[in-house]
Design an enzyme around this catalytic site. Structure first.
Site, short mmCIF file in Angstrom:
data_model
loop_
_atom_site.label_atom_id
_atom_site.label_comp_id
_atom_site.label_asym_id
_atom_site.label_seq_id
_atom_site.Cartn_x
_atom_site.Cartn_y
_atom_site.Cartn_z
N HIS A 141 0.76 -1.08 0.03
CA HIS A 141 0.11 -0.01 -0.15
C HIS A 141 0.94 1.28 -0.18
O HIS A 141 0.37 2.35 0.55
CB HIS A 141 -0.95 -0.02 0.99
CG HIS A 141 -1.65 -1.23 1.49
ND1 HIS A 141 -3.04 -1.55 0.78
CD2 HIS A 141 -1.53 -2.32 2.18
CE1 HIS A 141 -3.26 -2.71 1.23
NE2 HIS A 141 -2.52 -3.26 2.00
N LYS A 166 16.25 21.18 -10.64
CA LYS A 166 15.36 19.79 -11.03
C LYS A 166 16.42 18.76 -11.86
O LYS A 166 17.34 19.39 -12.70
CB LYS A 166 14.25 20.30 -11.77
CG LYS A 166 13.20 20.81 -10.90
CD LYS A 166 12.00 20.97 -11.39
CE LYS A 166 11.18 19.56 -11.61
NZ LYS A 166 10.02 19.83 -12.42
N GLU A 205 10.18 8.29 -17.60
CA GLU A 205 8.71 8.66 -17.54
C GLU A 205 8.25 8.40 -19.19
O GLU A 205 7.11 7.80 -19.26
CB GLU A 205 8.47 10.15 -17.43
CG GLU A 205 8.54 10.72 -16.04
CD GLU A 205 9.02 12.11 -15.77
OE1 GLU A 205 8.30 12.82 -16.63
OE2 GLU A 205 9.41 12.42 -14.75
#
Ligand code: ARG
Length: 448
Positions: A147, A274, A281
């Site tokens: 989870h 960043k 992705e």
């Protein structure tokens, strides 16, 4: 009959998609010509001329001396057209006892056999990279999640090897599909077979198939092999996508479990801090294309009456796109994973912070004679105290432990250390060391 409209002609043409099968098309024709001669359907000298000219065409396309004419309807028409240009009427004998329907069916199978072998080789490379990373991280402890909540400590190697098992099954799925595809439809002709005394087993063997297909109608109508391969490729992408998703999470500032090499990340044009995991992705994103190829092919086939229908020309665009996508994804994913740096200290800290050894503290008290429910309650109090005081179970002093229960003793620390928790899980296939080492060995045996 008047000429086809230009737009209709372009619409009908598949050369931009199927030109990549020129080698398979020419090879199939060479074996077909040899069979025609062996069966006395054309003369030996005609066959020799045809085969020699086909070889010339193949070499010329390979070398770039002959450009494929994008105005041709498809690769089969193009090759035959060049053949007759080069050797005249003899070339016109090649298309005896076959049709483009069985020709395209055999070409696609030959092409997909090669493509499948390439993908399997790349998947094996991926397995060896996973095995290497796993071997480097047998002693790396990380929280295992359910989870997305920290659940139990595991070796990072064990987590990586879970993916190796998926890719190993993917290899067998592709191999299975190839085995079923490995029968030659050549000689089925348009749909009903032929009146010529052909030898289909001969061409089948010469082209590397196990043998010839058994029903001529099925031979030209069957695209099950596309569906099976698309399904196997969709599963490969689903696995790559899950793996990518984890790599993206792990490289986030929140996790900081891994760092991708600069070669496989991009910066932001306005936010200098960043480092984006674009490659991972994109792999995740491209998964949708391959699922789309599968669904498009299933849908294209679902209402088709037997035998060949032009709808089926669409199969190639989908199956080629799927192979291209998996190829490029593996080309970028494999080196990205190979160069991924693992931040062991951060993983270890995360494993300490989540109280993932709380069950082991309770088990300790149970072993010393306390009923489990009572032990469970005490550990609950301990965890609450740790949270209040900013501690973890390993940093609570023995005096504090003893104040809660006299059963606690110095051996507790050893018993609840993350290393012990991981080592104790030595059931078959568990995260214990022996299991992880044997998994690495198993994966290496497939990768090499
Ligand atoms: N370009 C066609 C295809 O890819 C080849 C088969 C054509 N057969 C036909 N009867 N029109 O499906």
């Amino acid at each position: 009959m008047t000429a086809t409209d230009k737009i209709a002609d372009d619409f009908n043409s598949s050369i931009s998609v199927d030109s990549r099968m020129y080698k398979q098309d020419i090879t199939g024709s060479m074996k077909h010509a040899a069979m025609l001669a062996a069966c006395g359907i054309i003369s030996e000298s005609d066959a020799d001329q045809i085969i020699e000219a086909l070889e010339g065409i193949l070499n010329d396309i390979d070398s770039g001396a002959l450009a494929i004419d994008m105005e041709a309807e498809d690769i089969h028409m193009f090759v035959e057209q060049v053949l007759t240009e080069r050797i005249g009427d003899v070339g016109k004998r090649l298309h005896t006892a076959r049709s483009r329907n069985d020709q395209v069916a055999v070409d696609v199978r030959l092409y997909l056999k090669d493509q499948s072998a390439d993908i399997i080789a790349k998947l094996k490379k991926l397995l060896s990279v996973i095995a290497d990373q796993a071997a480097d991280n047998v002693e790396t402890i990380v929280p295992g999640y359910t989870h997305l909540q920290r659940a139990q400590p595991i070796r990072f190697a064990h987590h990586l090897l879970a993916y190796a098992m998926m890719f190993e099954r993917d290899i067998t799925r592709i191999e299975d599909a190839v085995r079923r595809m490995n029968y030659s439809p050549l000689g089925a002709c348009a749909l009903a077979g032929t009146t010529y005394p052909t030898d289909r087993e001969m061409t089948a063997k010469a082209l590397g198939f196990y043998g010839a297909t058994k029903n001529s109608i099925d031979s030209v109508s069957d695209r099950d092999f596309c569906i099976e391969l698309l399904s196997a490729l969709s599963t490969v992408m689903m696995h790559l996508s899950r793996f990518s998703e984890e790599i993206i999470l792990w490289s986030s500032w929140e996790f900081q479990f891994v760092e991708l090499d600069d070669a496989y990340t991009t910066g932001s044009s306005i936010m200098p801090q960043k480092k984006n995991s674009d490659m991972a992705e994109l792999v995740r994103g491209k998964t949708g294309r391959v699922y789309g190829d599968l669904v498009a092919t299933l849908t294209m086939l679902k209402g088709l009456p037997l035998a060949y229908n032009k709808d089926m020309q669409e199969d190639k665009e989908m199956i080629f796109d799927a192979f291209d996508t998996v190829n490029i994804c593996l080309d970028v994913f494999v080196p990205m994973l190979a160069t991924m740096r693992v931040k062991r200290d951060n993983m270890y800290r995360a494993a300490q912070e989540g109280f993932i050894n709380a069950t082991d503290v309770a088990d300790y008290l149970v072993k010393k004679g306390m009923p489990f429910r009572a032990a469970y309650k005490i550990v609950g109090q301990l965890v609450a105290k740790c949270i209040r005081e900013g501690k973890v179970l390993e940093t609570v002093s023995m005096d504090e432990y003893k104040a809660i229960s006299e059963l606690f003793d110095e051996d507790l620390y050893e018993e609840i250390s993350l290393e012990t928790c991981v080592d104790k899980r030595n059931s078959a296939g568990g995260t214990g060391k022996a299991s992880v080492l044997s998994q690495i060995e198993y994966i290496r045996s497939i990768a090499d």
